[in-house]
Design a protein around this motif. Structure first.
Motif, PDB file in Angstrom:
ATOM      1  N   TRP A 181     -13.594  -6.556  -6.060  1.00 43.11           N
ATOM      2  CA  TRP A 181     -12.759  -5.391  -6.351  1.00 43.11           C
ATOM      3  C   TRP A 181     -13.012  -4.861  -7.766  1.00 43.11           C
ATOM      4  O   TRP A 181     -12.889  -3.666  -8.019  1.00 43.11           O
ATOM      5  N   PRO A 198      -6.390  -0.619  -7.086  1.00 47.15           N
ATOM      6  CA  PRO A 198      -6.256  -0.401  -5.638  1.00 47.15           C
ATOM      7  C   PRO A 198      -4.821  -0.289  -5.132  1.00 47.15           C
ATOM      8  O   PRO A 198      -4.584   0.347  -4.095  1.00 47.15           O
ATOM      9  N   GLY A 199      -3.882  -0.948  -5.800  1.00 48.10           N
ATOM     10  CA  GLY A 199      -2.527  -1.005  -5.272  1.00 48.10           C
ATOM     11  C   GLY A 199      -1.482  -0.566  -6.274  1.00 48.10           C
ATOM     12  O   GLY A 199      -1.779   0.099  -7.271  1.00 48.10           O
ATOM     13  N   TRP A 271      -5.690   5.546   0.497  1.00 47.41           N
ATOM     14  CA  TRP A 271      -5.341   4.689   1.621  1.00 47.41           C
ATOM     15  C   TRP A 271      -5.070   5.485   2.905  1.00 47.41           C
ATOM     16  O   TRP A 271      -5.439   5.063   3.999  1.00 47.41           O
ATOM     17  N   ARG A 275      -7.131   4.951   6.308  1.00 49.34           N
ATOM     18  CA  ARG A 275      -6.483   4.574   7.576  1.00 49.34           C
ATOM     19  C   ARG A 275      -6.869   5.553   8.685  1.00 49.34           C
ATOM     20  O   ARG A 275      -7.174   5.147   9.815  1.00 49.34           O
ATOM     21  N   TRP A 284     -13.613   0.461   6.169  1.00 50.45           N
ATOM     22  CA  TRP A 284     -12.302   0.961   5.758  1.00 50.45           C
ATOM     23  C   TRP A 284     -11.200   0.394   6.632  1.00 50.45           C
ATOM     24  O   TRP A 284     -10.124   0.053   6.148  1.00 50.45           O
ATOM     25  N   VAL A 288      -8.107  -1.709   5.054  1.00 50.49           N
ATOM     26  CA  VAL A 288      -6.726  -1.234   5.232  1.00 50.49           C
ATOM     27  C   VAL A 288      -5.854  -2.324   5.846  1.00 50.49           C
ATOM     28  O   VAL A 288      -4.673  -2.465   5.492  1.00 50.49           O
ATOM     29  N   ARG A 291      -4.292  -4.414   3.194  1.00 48.18           N
ATOM     30  CA  ARG A 291      -3.636  -3.694   2.101  1.00 48.18           C
ATOM     31  C   ARG A 291      -2.395  -4.412   1.585  1.00 48.18           C
ATOM     32  O   ARG A 291      -2.030  -4.295   0.419  1.00 48.18           O
ATOM     33  N   TYR A 292      -1.738  -5.163   2.473  1.00 45.08           N
ATOM     34  CA  TYR A 292      -0.498  -5.828   2.068  1.00 45.08           C
ATOM     35  C   TYR A 292      -0.689  -6.719   0.841  1.00 45.08           C
ATOM     36  O   TYR A 292       0.266  -6.971   0.084  1.00 45.08           O
ATOM     37  N   TRP A 294      -1.964  -5.956  -1.792  1.00 49.96           N
ATOM     38  CA  TRP A 294      -1.700  -5.133  -2.974  1.00 49.96           C
ATOM     39  C   TRP A 294      -0.264  -4.614  -2.994  1.00 49.96           C
ATOM     40  O   TRP A 294       0.135  -3.943  -3.938  1.00 49.96           O
ATOM     41  N   GLN A 295       0.492  -4.933  -1.954  1.00 51.88           N
ATOM     42  CA  GLN A 295       1.872  -4.449  -1.849  1.00 51.88           C
ATOM     43  C   GLN A 295       2.909  -5.562  -1.968  1.00 51.88           C
ATOM     44  O   GLN A 295       4.060  -5.305  -2.323  1.00 51.88           O
TER      45      GLN A 295
END
Length: 337
Positions: A181, A198-199, A271, A275, A284, A288, A291-292, A294-295
Motif C-alpha cells: 500500500w 486509502p481509508g 471506492w 465497487r 478492484w 473492495v 475495505r473493512y 481501513w474502516q
C-alpha cells in the motif's frame, strides 16, 4: 539454533524468494547465521544474500521437484521451510491453497518446521479493536475463509504428527521493495508532493515492517522444543492514518526525499468507482472486499510472541518508513501501476 553444530549452521529453505517477504526472510536468516536456500520457479532472486544458494525449481503439486533439486545439488535438508509463495491477488482463490499444500507436503517429507506469514483477514469485519491469541476467527470474505481453512489444515496435520508448523500473523506489510500500500497508493505520487491514504485517517490501522517481521521468524524458528503447532501475533505498528502520514513526511525528510514545495494530501481511493467497476476489473473487486480493514480500528497484541522469543525486533516507525522510501528509490518503477 535448531540443528546447529560447531561447524554446520542450521539450514532454511525459503519458498518464493523473489517476493518481498521471501527476500526479507532470506536476508534475516542469513544475517543470523543460517544457511539459506532460496527457491524460485525460474530466473533469479534479486538482492539475495551473497552466501545464500539459489534453487531454481517449481514447487509442483506436492513439493517433490524441490526435494529432488535439493538432493541433485547436494544441499542439506533444511530444518525450516518458510512459505513465502504469494499468488497474484486475483488468483488467491484458485492457487493459494494448492501451493500451501504442496509446501506442507514438502516440509513434512523433509522433516522441517513449516513457517507461514499470516494476515488479519481471518478475523473479519467484526474484529475487535485489539486482536490477541484468544480472538475468535470469524472471516467475512472469501480470502479470510481461505486463510482460516489453511491454518486449520496446518493444525490438523500437526495434531496427526505429519507436520510441525508455526504461523506468525501480522498487519499490512511495508518495506523491502515495491508491492505494498505504501508505494502502490499512499506514496505513489510522492515525486509530485502528494500523499493519498486509502481509508479513514482517523481509524487505527496495523502495519508490519517486513525486515522486522522476518527477524521475528528467525527468532521463532530458533525456539527449542516448540509445540507441533504454534500461532503467534506480531504487534507491528498500530497508528491512525493521520499519524502514519505525519510520520511518513518526517521520514521522507530524514531520507532526503521531501518535496521542495511541501506535501499535500490527496483524496484517497475512489471506492465507489472501484465497487461499480469491480465486476469487470477483478483486482478492484478483490480490494473492495477488504475495505473493512481501513474502516474498522484494530491493533495486534504481540505479548505471546514476546514471551516465546523475547522482545521481537521493532524498528521505530519513522526509521522504518525512511528505510522503505530509500528502498523504493533504488528500484525501477513498474511499467504500470
Amino acid at each position: 539454533m535448531p540443528g546447529t553444530t560447531s561447524s554446520t549452521p542450521a539450514s532454511v529453505l525459503v519458498l518464493g524468494a523473489r517476493g518481498r517477504f521471501g527476500a526479507a526472510a532470506a536476508a534475516a536468516f542469513d544475517a543470523a547465521g543460517w544457511q539459506v536456500v532460496a527457491q524460485v520457479r525460474h530466473g533469479t532472486a534479486p538482492g539475495l544474500p551473497a552466501r545464500a544458494r539459489l534453487l531454481v525449481a517449481p514447487l509442483g503439486a506436492d513439493g517433490q521437484p524441490v526435494a529432488e533439486a535439493l538432493a541433485a545439488h547436494g544441499l542439506p535438508a533444511p530444518q525450516v521451510v518458510v512459505h513465502a509463495v504469494n499468488p497474484a491477488y486475483t488468483r488467491w482463490d484458485e492457487e493459494a491453497m494448492p501451493a500451501a499444500r504442496a509446501a506442507m507436503a514438502l516440509a513434512g517429507r523433509l522433516g522441517a518446521r513449516f513457517m507461514l506469514p499470516g494476515n488479519l483477514y481471518n478475523y473479519g469485519a467484526g474484529m475487535p479493536p485489539r486482536i490477541d491469541a484468544d480472538t475468535p476467527q470469524r472471516p467475512t470474505t472469501p480470502k479470510g475463509r481461505l486463510r482460516v481453512d489453511l491454518e486449520a489444515e496446518l493444525a490438523d496435520r500437526a495434531a496427526a504428527g505429519r507436520l510441525r508448523a508455526t504461523v506468525i500473523t501480522a498487519g499490512d506489510f511495508f518495506g523491502a521493495g515495491r508491492g505494498s500500500w505504501l508505494d502502490l497508493v499512499i506514496a505513489k505520487h510522492r515525486a509530485r508532493g502528494r500523499l493519498d491514504y486509502p481509508g479513514d485517517p482517523a481509524v487505527l490501522h496495523t502495519w508490519a515492517y517486513l525486515p522486522d517481521l522476518a527477524r521475528a521468524f528467525v527468532a521463532a524458528a530458533a525456539v527449542p522444543q516448540a509445540a507441533p503447532f504454534e500461532r503467534f501475533l506480531f504487534a507491528g505498528h498500530a497508528v491512525t492514518g493521520h499519524e502514519f502520514l505525519a510520520t511518513l513526511e518526517q521520514a521522507a525528510a530524514d531520507a532526503g526525499l521531501a518535496p521542495a514545495r511541501g506535501w499535500r494530501r490527496g483524496g484517497g481511493l475512489p471506492w465507489g468507482l472501484m465497487r461499480a467497476l469491480g465486476p469487470v476489473v477483478p483486482l478492484w473487486r478483490e480490494v473492495v472486499r477488504m475495505r473493512y480493514l481501513w474502516q474498522v480500528p484494530h491493533a495486534v497484541d504481540g505479548r505471546r510472541l514476546a514471551a516465546a522469543v523475547g522482545v521481537p525486533p521493532a524498528t521505530p516507525l519513522r526509521a522504518a518508513l525512511a528505510a522503505a522510501l530509500r528502498d523504493l528509490e533504488k528500484t525501477t518503477p513498474p511499467a504500470a501501476a
